[in-house]
Write an enzyme that holds these catalytic residues in place. Structure first.
Site, PDB file in Angstrom:
ATOM      1  N   ASP A 159       0.809  -1.217   0.000  1.00 36.68           N
ATOM      2  CA  ASP A 159       0.000   0.000   0.000  1.00 36.68           C
ATOM      3  C   ASP A 159       0.844   1.270   0.000  1.00 36.68           C
ATOM      4  O   ASP A 159       2.067   1.221   0.213  1.00 36.68           O
ATOM      5  CB  ASP A 159      -0.957   0.007   1.211  1.00 36.68           C
ATOM      6  CG  ASP A 159      -0.325  -0.587   2.471  1.00 36.68           C
ATOM      7  OD1 ASP A 159       0.892  -0.459   2.629  1.00 36.68           O
ATOM      8  OD2 ASP A 159      -1.057  -1.190   3.264  1.00 36.68           O
ATOM      9  N   ASN A 186      -7.620  -3.214  14.371  1.00 36.97           N
ATOM     10  CA  ASN A 186      -8.960  -3.650  13.962  1.00 36.97           C
ATOM     11  C   ASN A 186      -8.885  -4.851  13.016  1.00 36.97           C
ATOM     12  O   ASN A 186      -9.847  -5.159  12.327  1.00 36.97           O
ATOM     13  CB  ASN A 186      -9.711  -2.489  13.286  1.00 36.97           C
ATOM     14  CG  ASN A 186      -8.986  -1.987  12.042  1.00 36.97           C
ATOM     15  OD1 ASN A 186      -7.973  -2.552  11.633  1.00 36.97           O
ATOM     16  ND2 ASN A 186      -9.514  -0.936  11.426  1.00 36.97           N
ATOM     17  N   HIS A 221      -7.175  -5.154  10.293  1.00 28.44           N
ATOM     18  CA  HIS A 221      -6.977  -4.920   8.858  1.00 28.44           C
ATOM     19  C   HIS A 221      -5.667  -5.553   8.395  1.00 28.44           C
ATOM     20  O   HIS A 221      -4.733  -5.696   9.186  1.00 28.44           O
ATOM     21  CB  HIS A 221      -7.052  -3.426   8.498  1.00 28.44           C
ATOM     22  CG  HIS A 221      -5.894  -2.592   8.944  1.00 28.44           C
ATOM     23  ND1 HIS A 221      -6.036  -1.273   9.340  1.00 28.44           N
ATOM     24  CD2 HIS A 221      -4.563  -2.837   9.044  1.00 28.44           C
ATOM     25  CE1 HIS A 221      -4.860  -0.770   9.660  1.00 28.44           C
ATOM     26  NE2 HIS A 221      -3.942  -1.702   9.482  1.00 28.44           N
ATOM     27  N   GLU A 267      -9.881  -2.537   5.350  1.00 25.85           N
ATOM     28  CA  GLU A 267     -10.480  -2.235   6.646  1.00 25.85           C
ATOM     29  C   GLU A 267     -11.735  -3.098   6.864  1.00 25.85           C
ATOM     30  O   GLU A 267     -12.353  -3.556   5.896  1.00 25.85           O
ATOM     31  CB  GLU A 267     -10.887  -0.754   6.687  1.00 25.85           C
ATOM     32  CG  GLU A 267      -9.729   0.226   6.526  1.00 25.85           C
ATOM     33  CD  GLU A 267      -8.893   0.403   7.806  1.00 25.85           C
ATOM     34  OE1 GLU A 267      -8.802  -0.532   8.618  1.00 25.85           O
ATOM     35  OE2 GLU A 267      -8.320   1.490   7.966  1.00 25.85           O
TER      36      GLU A 267
HETATM   37  C1  F6R Z   1       1.352  -1.453   6.176  1.00 25.57           C
HETATM   38  C2  F6R Z   1       0.065  -2.131   6.263  1.00 25.57           C
HETATM   39  C3  F6R Z   1      -0.708  -2.162   7.537  1.00 25.57           C
HETATM   40  C4  F6R Z   1       0.144  -2.417   8.783  1.00 25.57           C
HETATM   41  C5  F6R Z   1      -0.711  -2.417  10.027  1.00 25.57           C
HETATM   42  C6  F6R Z   1       0.103  -2.623  11.283  1.00 25.57           C
HETATM   43  O1  F6R Z   1       1.897  -1.586   4.885  1.00 25.57           O
HETATM   44  O2  F6R Z   1      -0.383  -2.638   5.293  1.00 25.57           O
HETATM   45  O3  F6R Z   1      -1.688  -3.165   7.438  1.00 25.57           O
HETATM   46  O4  F6R Z   1       0.801  -3.645   8.645  1.00 25.57           O
HETATM   47  O5  F6R Z   1      -1.407  -1.204  10.125  1.00 25.57           O
HETATM   48  O6  F6R Z   1       0.963  -1.543  11.472  1.00 25.57           O
HETATM   49  P1  F6R Z   1       2.072  -1.583  12.601  1.00 25.57           P
HETATM   50  O7  F6R Z   1       3.003  -2.686  12.244  1.00 25.57           O
HETATM   51  O8  F6R Z   1       2.741  -0.240  12.534  1.00 25.57           O
HETATM   52  O9  F6R Z   1       1.374  -1.829  13.890  1.00 25.57           O
END
Ligand code: F6R
Length: 241
Positions: free
Chosen positions: A67, A136, A138, A143
């Protein structure tokens, strides 16, 4: 889906890096799917260490990131383009032209989404996908919703995701509200998936993803249907299992 629990985040990173390096040893031109955020950073540091020790060679590897924020310049220190160069690409021998992230500044984001999925397909699909997980549940920026989207698409970030991303930005107003993300189809089509989760703040999302019913309201629970999905957890993230 299977899960493994390690004592701490450093062991999780070592295990994840070993699985990535063994993939690249088996297939030097592997296509890796990469994530940003805090969770994979220790794994990237371990990959850099293994590269510098002469164990890993990334010269033929191709990467696709999950992303990128919409409407944030690529040179911005919070962009995922910047993150990937800083945390990994600048420190290993991957040719920068082999690395791909969606262009969140494209004038036509729908056309960019189609182009990105076609580029992944042209490269032969993803051999190994690294994931983190949101509070959450995701994955990528898919989401929780009533239905999940198959292909790459623009995602409206949920309030909890905007809050979690706030720590990287100077002020709340600066946190992007949208991102271009690989869809659930792109993630589920990867031959192998490694989801990295560390810390107690991920325990509930991990519990719901592994023990709960598969539901688009818990996007990571969809990985229960993936034949080669491995959750690599530290004890804190696995606390409720
Ligand atoms: C990032 C992504 C997100 C993160 C997730 C966890 O490329 O796709 O899904 O992996 O938000 O983020 P952290 O590791 O910072 O807790």
């Amino acid at each position: 889906m299977q899960f493994r629990v390690f004592d701490n985040a450093s062991q999780v990173a070592q295990a994840a890096a070993l699985l990535v390096v063994s993939q690249v040893l088996r297939k030097p031109d592997s296509v890796l799917g990469l994530a940003t955020g805090s969770s994979p950073v220790p794994t990237y540091r371990e990959l850099i260490r293994l590269y510098k020790a002469g164990v890993a060679d990334f010269s033929k590897v191709v990467t696709f990131n999950l992303d990128e924020y919409c409407h944030l310049p690529q040179e911005h220190p919070c962009s995922y383009h910047y993150f990937m160069r800083h945390e990994l690409f600048d420190h290993i021998n991957i040719p920068i032209e082999n690395t791909h992230l969606p262009d969140g500044n494209a004038t036509d984001l729908d056309a960019e989404s189609v182009r990105y999925d076609a580029a992944i397909a042209d490269a032969g699909g993803i051999d190994l996908q690294i994931l983190g997980i949101g509070h959450n549940a995701h994955i990528g920026f898919n989401e929780p919703a009533d239905t999940l989207v198959f292909g790459t698409h623009v995602s409206d970030l949920s309030p909890s995701t905007i809050q979690a991303n706030r720590r990287f930005f100077d002020q709340e107003e600066d946190v992007p509200r949208q991102a271009l993300t690989m869809g659930m189809g792109g993630i589920m089509r990867a031959s192998c998936v490694l989801l990295i989760a560390t810390g107690q703040d991920k325990a509930q999302a991990i519990y719901e993803s592994i023990r709960g019913e598969m539901s688009p309201r818990v996007p990571a629970s969809m990985l229960q249907a993936h034949p080669q999905a491995f959750f690599l957890l530290d004890r804190k993230a696995a606390k409720l299992l």
